[in-house]
Design a protein around this motif. Structure first.
Motif, PDB file in Angstrom:
ATOM      1  N   ILE A  82       0.938  -1.255   0.134  1.00 13.89           N
ATOM      2  CA  ILE A  82      -0.053  -0.011  -0.042  1.00 13.89           C
ATOM      3  C   ILE A  82       0.815   1.288  -0.168  1.00 13.89           C
ATOM      4  O   ILE A  82       1.808   1.151   0.665  1.00 13.89           O
ATOM      5  CB  ILE A  82      -0.981   0.074   1.146  1.00 13.89           C
ATOM      6  CG1 ILE A  82      -1.774  -1.226   1.270  1.00 13.89           C
ATOM      7  CG2 ILE A  82      -1.772   1.186   1.051  1.00 13.89           C
ATOM      8  CD1 ILE A  82      -2.706  -1.188   0.262  1.00 13.89           C
ATOM      9  N   THR A  83       0.614   2.191  -0.652  1.00 16.35           N
ATOM     10  CA  THR A  83       1.170   3.353  -0.652  1.00 16.35           C
ATOM     11  C   THR A  83       0.403   4.762  -0.223  1.00 16.35           C
ATOM     12  O   THR A  83      -1.061   4.694  -0.703  1.00 16.35           O
ATOM     13  CB  THR A  83       1.761   3.741  -2.279  1.00 16.35           C
ATOM     14  OG1 THR A  83       2.490   4.942  -1.858  1.00 16.35           O
ATOM     15  CG2 THR A  83       0.568   4.061  -3.211  1.00 16.35           C
ATOM     16  N   LEU A  84       0.901   5.517   0.427  1.00 21.19           N
ATOM     17  CA  LEU A  84       0.180   6.781   0.888  1.00 21.19           C
ATOM     18  C   LEU A  84       0.862   8.038   0.266  1.00 21.19           C
ATOM     19  O   LEU A  84       0.707   9.194   0.571  1.00 21.19           O
ATOM     20  CB  LEU A  84       0.269   6.909   2.359  1.00 21.19           C
ATOM     21  CG  LEU A  84      -0.429   5.754   3.346  1.00 21.19           C
ATOM     22  CD1 LEU A  84      -0.446   5.921   4.691  1.00 21.19           C
ATOM     23  CD2 LEU A  84      -1.849   5.730   2.761  1.00 21.19           C
ATOM     24  N   ASP A  85       1.714   7.964  -0.897  1.00 23.47           N
ATOM     25  CA  ASP A  85       2.557   8.718  -1.654  1.00 23.47           C
ATOM     26  C   ASP A  85       1.458   9.102  -2.935  1.00 23.47           C
ATOM     27  O   ASP A  85       1.390   8.190  -3.617  1.00 23.47           O
ATOM     28  CB  ASP A  85       3.790   8.419  -1.781  1.00 23.47           C
ATOM     29  CG  ASP A  85       4.656   9.356  -2.591  1.00 23.47           C
ATOM     30  OD1 ASP A  85       4.009  10.346  -2.954  1.00 23.47           O
ATOM     31  OD2 ASP A  85       5.587   9.149  -2.707  1.00 23.47           O
ATOM     32  N   TRP A  86       1.123  10.126  -3.052  1.00 19.32           N
ATOM     33  CA  TRP A  86       0.219  10.693  -4.213  1.00 19.32           C
ATOM     34  C   TRP A  86       0.840  10.476  -5.424  1.00 19.32           C
ATOM     35  O   TRP A  86       0.403  10.372  -6.662  1.00 19.32           O
ATOM     36  CB  TRP A  86      -0.505  11.892  -4.263  1.00 19.32           C
ATOM     37  CG  TRP A  86      -1.574  12.254  -5.134  1.00 19.32           C
ATOM     38  CD1 TRP A  86      -1.244  13.301  -6.244  1.00 19.32           C
ATOM     39  CD2 TRP A  86      -2.733  11.703  -5.148  1.00 19.32           C
ATOM     40  NE1 TRP A  86      -2.444  13.038  -6.908  1.00 19.32           N
ATOM     41  CE2 TRP A  86      -3.339  12.333  -6.486  1.00 19.32           C
ATOM     42  CE3 TRP A  86      -3.418  10.918  -4.322  1.00 19.32           C
ATOM     43  CZ2 TRP A  86      -4.667  11.831  -6.980  1.00 19.32           C
ATOM     44  CZ3 TRP A  86      -4.728  10.469  -4.985  1.00 19.32           C
ATOM     45  CH2 TRP A  86      -5.286  11.142  -5.899  1.00 19.32           C
ATOM     46  N   PHE A 106      -1.444  -1.450  -6.866  1.00 16.71           N
ATOM     47  CA  PHE A 106      -2.549  -1.982  -5.909  1.00 16.71           C
ATOM     48  C   PHE A 106      -3.431  -0.908  -5.364  1.00 16.71           C
ATOM     49  O   PHE A 106      -4.432  -0.927  -5.588  1.00 16.71           O
ATOM     50  CB  PHE A 106      -1.868  -2.913  -4.736  1.00 16.71           C
ATOM     51  CG  PHE A 106      -3.022  -3.570  -3.905  1.00 16.71           C
ATOM     52  CD1 PHE A 106      -4.077  -4.420  -4.770  1.00 16.71           C
ATOM     53  CD2 PHE A 106      -2.815  -3.470  -2.838  1.00 16.71           C
ATOM     54  CE1 PHE A 106      -4.912  -4.940  -3.796  1.00 16.71           C
ATOM     55  CE2 PHE A 106      -3.660  -4.296  -1.844  1.00 16.71           C
ATOM     56  CZ  PHE A 106      -4.890  -5.165  -2.570  1.00 16.71           C
ATOM     57  N   THR A 107      -2.815   0.163  -4.933  1.00 19.24           N
ATOM     58  CA  THR A 107      -3.597   1.312  -4.187  1.00 19.24           C
ATOM     59  C   THR A 107      -4.293   2.065  -5.392  1.00 19.24           C
ATOM     60  O   THR A 107      -5.386   2.490  -5.202  1.00 19.24           O
ATOM     61  CB  THR A 107      -2.465   2.172  -3.525  1.00 19.24           C
ATOM     62  OG1 THR A 107      -1.657   1.258  -2.497  1.00 19.24           O
ATOM     63  CG2 THR A 107      -3.312   3.207  -2.655  1.00 19.24           C
ATOM     64  N   LYS A 108      -3.667   2.202  -6.233  1.00 22.37           N
ATOM     65  CA  LYS A 108      -4.408   2.793  -7.538  1.00 22.37           C
ATOM     66  C   LYS A 108      -5.959   2.254  -7.873  1.00 22.37           C
ATOM     67  O   LYS A 108      -6.684   2.867  -8.134  1.00 22.37           O
ATOM     68  CB  LYS A 108      -3.481   3.042  -8.732  1.00 22.37           C
ATOM     69  CG  LYS A 108      -2.306   4.122  -8.745  1.00 22.37           C
ATOM     70  CD  LYS A 108      -1.468   4.200  -9.903  1.00 22.37           C
ATOM     71  CE  LYS A 108      -2.242   4.856 -10.820  1.00 22.37           C
ATOM     72  NZ  LYS A 108      -1.390   5.055 -12.092  1.00 22.37           N
ATOM     73  N   TYR A 109      -5.785   0.968  -8.051  1.00 22.99           N
ATOM     74  CA  TYR A 109      -6.835   0.103  -8.453  1.00 22.99           C
ATOM     75  C   TYR A 109      -7.958   0.214  -7.345  1.00 22.99           C
ATOM     76  O   TYR A 109      -9.189   0.322  -7.649  1.00 22.99           O
ATOM     77  CB  TYR A 109      -6.537  -1.423  -8.722  1.00 22.99           C
ATOM     78  CG  TYR A 109      -7.468  -2.102  -9.315  1.00 22.99           C
ATOM     79  CD1 TYR A 109      -7.959  -1.570 -10.677  1.00 22.99           C
ATOM     80  CD2 TYR A 109      -8.336  -3.127  -8.877  1.00 22.99           C
ATOM     81  CE1 TYR A 109      -9.074  -2.336 -11.292  1.00 22.99           C
ATOM     82  CE2 TYR A 109      -9.219  -3.858  -9.633  1.00 22.99           C
ATOM     83  CZ  TYR A 109      -9.555  -3.357 -10.757  1.00 22.99           C
ATOM     84  OH  TYR A 109     -10.762  -4.115 -11.585  1.00 22.99           O
ATOM     85  N   ILE A 110      -7.608   0.132  -6.214  1.00 20.44           N
ATOM     86  CA  ILE A 110      -8.308   0.075  -5.061  1.00 20.44           C
ATOM     87  C   ILE A 110      -9.145   1.443  -5.176  1.00 20.44           C
ATOM     88  O   ILE A 110     -10.242   1.896  -5.154  1.00 20.44           O
ATOM     89  CB  ILE A 110      -7.738  -0.129  -3.588  1.00 20.44           C
ATOM     90  CG1 ILE A 110      -7.618  -1.480  -3.555  1.00 20.44           C
ATOM     91  CG2 ILE A 110      -8.775   0.310  -2.557  1.00 20.44           C
ATOM     92  CD1 ILE A 110      -6.510  -1.464  -2.052  1.00 20.44           C
ATOM     93  N   LEU A 111      -8.300   2.462  -5.147  1.00 25.63           N
ATOM     94  CA  LEU A 111      -8.935   3.800  -5.347  1.00 25.63           C
ATOM     95  C   LEU A 111      -9.904   4.253  -6.528  1.00 25.63           C
ATOM     96  O   LEU A 111     -10.839   4.740  -6.505  1.00 25.63           O
ATOM     97  CB  LEU A 111      -7.941   4.885  -5.112  1.00 25.63           C
ATOM     98  CG  LEU A 111      -7.148   4.879  -3.792  1.00 25.63           C
ATOM     99  CD1 LEU A 111      -6.015   6.189  -3.759  1.00 25.63           C
ATOM    100  CD2 LEU A 111      -8.174   5.310  -2.701  1.00 25.63           C
TER     101      LEU A 111
END
Length: 772
Positions: free
Chosen positions: A339-343, A699-704
């Motif tokens: 998971i990433t929290l970096d935009w 992975f994070t992009k697809y969730i969002l």
């Protein structure tokens, strides 16, 4: 493969670009009267046209907002304002225009609005020069220096309004050489034209592929004027190509250029907040400004203070087994469940790219990063026990780029062939195929004469011919004419993909192999010749893509982001073309000056003679390109692909040629299964984007992206329509501003490093500590 079904039947209601905001239950209601519905903020008054609804049900269509009859169609009341869905499905001028466009775009026009004023030249010149300088430096640096087009959009609005309010009404000069010092209010058309110019010129120029290696490695710098002519010529050839695809991609109202809509939403909200006392616009602008501030402040954490936040490795937290940590690490491993929290690892594409596009990208990432990379790592497959994982990435890049390139042509012929043929015949007969409201408005303006496009092609090709004959470009003359031919061939298929998906397909790998084979016909095998060919063929395509998107509605933040801006804001085609030409005339000399300044002042760093203590001026891109030139010009693809590790790569062409027929057959047999939405071009291009063990983000992009499309857009449509694009623009702007400040404060001069602590571990910033 491209998105076929959305336009196969000519009905936008079947397109994945259109999602009816209401639920299925709401659409199935048969009552003829809808009671007044009241809440704290809105009230709907109207009735359902039962006959129309039942007719649409029989046809398998969805009833749309505009099928609800009320006062002028749909009417929402929010405090002091009314937001009205424009047009009606029964009106042929509006029926083919997607709903989101009908909600964002103004369908009235004032043909007397000034556009190319002195304010346009002054402001666009400043913003273009600044962006060309900043972006060109990024070519040589390890870290990039961002230049957001949203910054141009925001700053130019405030400066334009300042000039309009402060300067006196006065005529400067005489006769034809005069202009109005204050031509009146700063119009939206002036504003858009400034952004068009900056989007075109405030970038790096691919001429750096040639100029930098010549200077750094071969001690043969190109003459300054010849270099600028070379860079201009490659761009203007692309401009002429764009006109060819205009009838196919710009005038079709169903093709919206997804990224364009984000720009349109911001333009509208910013200007309406000044010009109208609208509560919604005020809320939008508050979200925009607070969003910029929030992301600007937040990004200091993942970018500098706590890089741990950029890669949260769940598997590394539960096990220190090397096999597990490799699977979980996003910085050196497969990034499984990372998971990433970096935009900067996410971006606003999760908002503007259609969900089917994001699904294609995610599927490719899963196959490449979560399956193939671990298989090679754990089993030694694909010769991974002999070659480093980085070499495997290089090989997959070739294979899937070939799949994407040829698959694009075959897919377009199979799925869009009838529509393209119909458009081509109409153009040949001089007929007008599309009569929607936007095209009717644009008919009031004279089109760009074909002679202009001929000049934009003939003159640059003449210049390039002279440079080639004189040996300046280090390649044979016959290669010069093959390059633009390939560039022209890909404009329509690649442009179509970009126009419906917002996804840009790379063409560099194909151009490399083409040059590697054609050079066997004779001539110099200088490595720079391969790079010159890539610039001529590639720059022409990329500029055509950029010009097309500027034509429709909005520029891409990255670089290739488009008559949309011109089309949606009713800017005359000739003014759009001149704004783009003006941007290039300003930007290219700045590009050249920047290249020469860096090559002169940082030469020892770029050659490796001296190590840059800041690790910024490494010239890694220059080194990589020069190596590629050596591989394909000197060594040649025949010898390269004789290596058993590289032999399978050429089968990518076979897959690209055959797979579309299989998908087409499946789609015709099982139309409800949506095989048409599997895109070989997007899937293949995404497969080649595994950047050397950096696997965090997708992975994070697809969730969002899934939350955005499957929940917010479907079930909270009014909220999504009002704030989604504004939020995306704010987040990207805040990120770019943050990265610029970090660069200026911590690395432009003396490097200032962040002390090591829990969130910035010296051994592993993501805290992946495998057992010895």
């Amino acid at each position: 493969m491209v998105a076929q079904a959305p336009f196969e039947g000519g009905d936008i209601l079947t397109s994945p670009l259109y999602t009816d905001p209401r639920t299925k239950d709401e659409l199935e209601q048969k009552s003829t009267v809808v009671d007044d519905y009241e809440s704290d903020e809105k009230r709907y008054v109207g009735s359902v046209d039962k006959e129309k609804h039942e007719k649409h049900e029989k046809e398998g269509r969805r009833t749309r907002y505009d099928d609800l009859e009320g006062v002028e169609g749909l009417e929402w009341e929010r405090g002091d304002e009314q937001l009205e869905a424009k047009g009606d499905d029964d009106d042929p001028e509006y029926a083919s225009i997607p709903q989101i466009v009908r909600e964002l775009v103004d369908f009235e026009d004032d043909t007397s609005t000034p556009i190319l004023t002195w304010r346009f030249y002054f402001l666009s010149g400043i913003f273009t020069a600044l962006g060309a300088w900043l972006t060109q430096m990024s070519y040589f640096r390890t870290t990039s220096i961002p230049y957001s087009i949203y910054f141009v959009q925001i700053a130019s609005l405030y400066f334009g309004r300042l000039l309009a309010g402060a300067l006196p009404k006065k005529t400067i000069g005489r006769g034809r050489f005069s202009f109005e010092l204050n031509p009146g209010p700063f119009s939206v058309k002036e504003h858009v034209a400034i952004v068009l110019a900056a989007n075109t010129g405030a970038t790096n120029n691919l001429g750096d592929y040639v100029l930098a290696p010549l200077y750094v490695y071969y001690d043969a710098p190109m003459n300054g004027w010849l270099a600028i002519l070379f860079m201009w010529s490659c761009v203007f050839v692309g401009f002429s190509y764009a006109s060819f695809a205009r009838k196919f991609l710009i005038e079709d109202p169903k093709i919206v250029f997804p990224l364009t809509l984000q720009q349109v939403a911001l333009f509208r909200s910013m200007r309406d907040s000044f010009e109208y006392d609208s509560a919604t616009n005020k809320k939008q602008m508050r979200v925009f400004w607070y969003g910029i501030l929030a992301f600007f402040v937040w990004q200091f954490l993942p970018e500098y203070v706590a890089p741990l936040l950029s890669s949260l490795t769940i598997l590394c937290w539960v096990s220190s087994n090397p096999n597990v940590t490799f699977a979980g690490s996003g910085l050196g491993g497969a990034g499984f469940l990372n998971i990433t929290l970096d935009w900067s690892n996410i971006g606003s594409s999760v908002i503007y790219q259609p969900w089917w596009v994001q699904t294609n990208v995610f599927a490719a990432s899963v196959l490449g990063v979560w399956i193939l990379i671990p298989v090679g790592w754990y089993t030694g497959a694909f010769n991974s026990d002999l070659y480093p994982i980085r070499s495997f990435e290089r090989r997959t890049n070739y294979f899937f780029s070939y799949v994407a390139y040829l698959g694009t042509f075959v897919s377009l012929a199979l799925f869009q062939g009838p529509l393209l043929w119909k458009t081509a015949k109409a153009q040949y007969r001089g007929e007008k195929l599309h009569r929607d409201r936007l095209n009717v408005i644009m008919d009031a303006y004279p089109t760009v004469p074909w002679t202009w496009n001929v000049v934009l092609f003939i003159v640059p090709v003449g210049v390039l011919t002279g440079l080639t004959v004189g040996g300046t470009l280090c390649m044979p003359v016959y290669a010069l004419y093959i390059g633009p031919a390939f560039g022209a061939a890909i404009v329509l298929p690649m442009g179509y993909i970009y126009s419906v998906s917002g996804y840009s397909v790379s063409v560099g790998y194909f151009n490399e192999i083409v040059y590697g084979y054609i050079i066997n016909l004779g001539g110099s095998r200088h490595p720079v010749g391969s790079l010159s060919y890539r610039v001529i063929s590639g720059q022409a395509w990329y500029e055509a893509q950029s010009m097309l998107s500027d034509m429709k509605a909005s520029p891409d933040q990255a670089r290739f982001s488009f008559r949309p801006l011109g089309h949606y804001f009713h800017i005359p085609p000739r003014a759009v073309l001149w704004a783009q030409v003006w941007g290039i005339l300003i930007g290219v000399p700045i590009n050249y000056a920047t290249i020469m300044w860096i090559c002169t002042s940082k030469a020892d760093f770029l050659t490796g003679k001296t190590s840059d203590p800041n690790k910024q001026w490494t010239g890694q891109t220059v080194i990589s390109l020069n190596n590629q030139g050596i591989q394909f010009a000197l060594v040649g693809p025949k010898r390269l692909f004789a290596d058993p590790a590289y032999q399978p790569m050429l089968y990518g062409f076979v897959v690209g040629a055959v797979a579309p027929f299989l998908l087409y057959g499946l789609h015709r047999t099982f139309p409800r299964a949506k095989f048409n939405l599997f895109s070989l071009a997007i899937f293949g291009s995404a497969m080649e984007s595994f950047h050397g063990n950096i696997s965090t983000g997708f992975f994070t992009k697809y969730i969002l992206g899934s939350v955005n499309y499957l929940y917010l857009r479907r079930h909270k449509y009014e909220f999504w329509k009002t704030y989604a694009y504004i939020f995306g623009a704010a987040a990207d702007t805040g990120l770019n501003l943050n990265m610029l400040i970090i660069f200026l404060a911590f690395s432009a001069g003396k490097t200032v490093t962040m002390p090591h602590w829990f969130g910035n571990n010296a051994i592993s910033v993501e805290r992946c500590f495998p057992r010895a």
